[in-house]
Design a protein around this motif. Structure first.
Motif, mmCIF file in Angstrom:
data_model
loop_
_atom_site.group_PDB
_atom_site.id
_atom_site.type_symbol
_atom_site.label_atom_id
_atom_site.label_comp_id
_atom_site.label_asym_id
_atom_site.label_seq_id
_atom_site.Cartn_x
_atom_site.Cartn_y
_atom_site.Cartn_z
ATOM 1 N N UNK A 1 32.145 40.021 55.881
ATOM 2 C CA UNK A 1 32.616 39.518 57.455
ATOM 3 C C UNK A 1 32.790 37.834 57.601
ATOM 4 N N UNK A 2 31.834 36.778 58.145
ATOM 5 C CA UNK A 2 32.127 35.952 57.680
ATOM 6 C C UNK A 2 33.070 35.151 57.117
ATOM 7 N N UNK A 3 33.579 35.635 56.436
ATOM 8 C CA UNK A 3 34.688 34.652 55.968
ATOM 9 C C UNK A 3 35.960 36.115 55.794
ATOM 10 N N UNK A 4 36.127 36.755 56.482
ATOM 11 C CA UNK A 4 37.145 37.195 55.863
ATOM 12 C C UNK A 4 38.597 37.065 56.741
ATOM 13 N N UNK A 5 37.804 35.884 57.345
ATOM 14 C CA UNK A 5 39.657 34.808 58.435
ATOM 15 C C UNK A 5 39.585 34.270 56.527
ATOM 16 N N UNK A 6 38.711 33.433 55.593
ATOM 17 C CA UNK A 6 38.928 32.420 55.271
ATOM 18 C C UNK A 6 39.685 32.317 53.240
ATOM 19 N N UNK A 7 41.371 32.261 53.116
ATOM 20 C CA UNK A 7 41.137 32.244 52.008
ATOM 21 C C UNK A 7 41.191 31.963 51.148
ATOM 22 N N UNK A 8 40.501 31.122 51.271
ATOM 23 C CA UNK A 8 39.299 30.946 49.530
ATOM 24 C C UNK A 8 38.435 31.554 49.424
ATOM 25 N N UNK A 9 37.557 32.430 49.653
ATOM 26 C CA UNK A 9 36.897 33.508 49.770
ATOM 27 C C UNK A 9 37.683 34.886 49.603
ATOM 28 N N UNK A 10 37.789 35.490 48.534
ATOM 29 C CA UNK A 10 38.220 36.511 47.619
ATOM 30 C C UNK A 10 37.238 37.360 47.560
ATOM 31 N N UNK A 11 36.984 38.491 48.142
ATOM 32 C CA UNK A 11 36.213 39.603 48.036
ATOM 33 C C UNK A 11 36.564 40.861 46.445
ATOM 34 N N UNK A 12 36.426 41.016 45.742
ATOM 35 C CA UNK A 12 36.723 41.760 44.553
ATOM 36 C C UNK A 12 35.271 42.428 44.067
ATOM 37 N N UNK A 13 34.366 43.202 45.026
ATOM 38 C CA UNK A 13 33.262 43.671 45.570
ATOM 39 C C UNK A 13 33.993 45.210 44.965
ATOM 40 N N UNK A 14 33.519 45.801 43.829
ATOM 41 C CA UNK A 14 33.552 48.032 43.319
ATOM 42 C C UNK A 14 35.411 47.711 43.340
ATOM 43 N N UNK A 15 36.301 46.491 42.626
ATOM 44 C CA UNK A 15 37.158 46.401 42.422
ATOM 45 C C UNK A 15 37.231 46.263 40.723
ATOM 46 N N UNK A 16 36.409 45.414 40.003
ATOM 47 C CA UNK A 16 36.667 44.948 38.815
ATOM 48 C C UNK A 16 36.038 46.760 37.982
ATOM 49 N N UNK A 17 36.908 46.965 36.947
ATOM 50 C CA UNK A 17 35.975 47.354 35.765
ATOM 51 C C UNK A 17 35.311 46.473 35.361
ATOM 52 N N UNK A 18 34.001 47.107 34.169
ATOM 53 C CA UNK A 18 32.677 46.084 32.780
ATOM 54 C C UNK A 18 33.319 44.447 32.588
ATOM 55 N N UNK A 19 34.656 45.578 31.673
ATOM 56 C CA UNK A 19 35.450 44.516 30.936
ATOM 57 C C UNK A 19 36.802 43.564 31.724
ATOM 58 N N UNK A 20 36.558 43.643 33.177
ATOM 59 C CA UNK A 20 37.443 42.818 34.041
ATOM 60 C C UNK A 20 36.272 41.508 34.452
ATOM 61 N N UNK A 21 35.112 42.522 35.382
ATOM 62 C CA UNK A 21 34.224 41.955 35.767
ATOM 63 C C UNK A 21 33.970 40.580 34.385
ATOM 64 N N UNK A 22 33.495 41.142 33.080
ATOM 65 C CA UNK A 22 33.519 40.508 31.870
ATOM 66 C C UNK A 22 33.510 38.978 32.095
ATOM 67 N N UNK A 23 35.845 39.434 32.163
ATOM 68 C CA UNK A 23 36.769 38.141 31.988
ATOM 69 C C UNK A 23 36.407 36.981 33.576
ATOM 70 N N UNK A 24 36.501 37.454 34.226
ATOM 71 C CA UNK A 24 36.218 36.551 35.853
ATOM 72 C C UNK A 24 34.780 36.043 35.377
ATOM 73 N N UNK A 25 33.915 36.276 34.900
ATOM 74 C CA UNK A 25 32.566 35.763 35.144
ATOM 75 C C UNK A 25 33.009 35.044 33.842
#
Length: 328
Positions: free
Chosen positions: A225-249
């Motif tokens: 909520x605090x960063x909903x208008x900040x284009x430099x903060x991206x939420x990927x909550x519940x959008x990544x499969x495990x292998x995709x999360x591994x890549x992001x990390x």
């Protein structure tokens, strides 16, 4: 070739702190298999080297008991080590006449069904969880710790190259910071306002990626909520499969995370980890710190680990994390 069955029916972080021990030299010529919790197959699938395993559900234990006993009859292990498992696992090992049945001597079933039990007071947190697991493995094989001459191994995880995933979210390798504030509540966490303060500073110069599952919503709700208008903060909550999360990390500049499975995943992937830890004895990083080549621990300095005020987590300063991030 000796057949060895290693069992850990627990969470991601616990499994990562356990699966590493099969890399010790005396198992080199053994056929090693794992029994893990249902849904965690992505860990051995992305390990280097990959592990052989079966998954069992602790909730549907009657069916799992049947599956385990069938597996034991077919595999015929010489040694089974139960690092953490419910009673019916110990029973299955006994019922199927596994010659060496090792485990922590604690609950009733460990006295009844195991023949190589070891007393361990892990709650004292005198060493790392991985070290406790190695001690149990050594006990199962009747090997003196002093004779091993090896440090406890660290599990290596791999992540698939996925440029399409990074392009999809307009992320550049090593140009973003992952912040994963959520946890299951098994340890004290940093206050949400502290995460917000950190993200405000980091996002001035660097893309921030928020990760989490639906279970992390209580930690992420105010942050999103605090960063909903900040284009430099991206939420990927519940959008990544495990292998995709591994890549992001793996491709992140750094990962900021409390004591939870993601910390262990990121460290095993070789990422820079800024871990936020509780000084409570049973939650202490001495036992639960992520293990990897570039792990930084942040914890309040408390004189008594058995008498901790939860408000002490306020002592961890945002500027201390920023100093480390500035060097990455």
């Amino acid at each position: 070739m000796k057949k060895v069955l290693l069992i850990r029916l627990d969470k991601i972080g616990d499994l990562i702190c356990t699966m590493c021990v099969d890399q010790v030299s005396f198992l080199k010529d053994c056929d090693v298999r794992w029994v893990i919790s249902k849904g965690l197959g992505f860990v051995p699938d992305n390990a280097d080297p990959k592990r052989k395993y079966i998954e069992l559900s602790k909730e549907n234990w009657k069916d799992s008991l049947h599956v385990l006993r069938k597996f034991l009859r077919e595999y015929k292990p010489d040694v089974a080590v139960s690092f953490q498992a419910p009673w019916w696992v110990s029973y299955a090992l006994w019922a199927e006449n596994v010659p060496t049945r090792a485990g922590v001597k604690s609950q009733w079933h460990s006295f009844l069904f195991l023949n190589r039990g070891l007393r361990q007071r892990r709650s004292l947190a005198t060493q790392h969880e991985a070290d406790y697991n190695l001690d149990l493995l050594l006990h199962a094989f009747d090997i003196e710790e002093d004779l091993l001459q090896e440090k406890t191994p660290i599990l290596k995880l791999t992540a698939p190259e996925n440029i399409a995933l990074l392009d999809k979210y307009k992320l550049a390798i090593k140009k973003y910071v992952v912040v994963h504030p959520g946890m299951a509540g098994s340890a004290l966490n940093w206050p949400i306002p502290k995460y917000i303060e950190l993200i405000e500073e980091v996002s001035k110069t660097t893309q921030v990626v928020l990760t989490g599952t639906p279970a992390d919503e209580s930690w992420l709700k105010d942050i999103k909520e605090h960063f909903k208008s900040n284009r430099h903060v991206l939420s990927l909550q519940n959008q990544l499969k495990p292998a995709e999360l591994f890549t992001i990390l793996k491709d992140a500049k750094a990962v900021v995370v409390p004591s939870t499975g993601v910390a262990h995943m990121a460290a095993s992937l070789g990422a820079t980890v800024l871990g936020i830890y509780s000084p409570v004895r049973v939650q202490h990083p001495r036992r639960w710190a992520a293990r990897g080549k570039d792990v930084h621990i942040f914890m309040p300095e408390i004189p008594d680990m058995d008498n901790v005020d939860p408000q002490c987590m306020e002592q961890i300063k945002v500027e201390d994390l920023l100093k480390v991030l500035a060097l990455q």
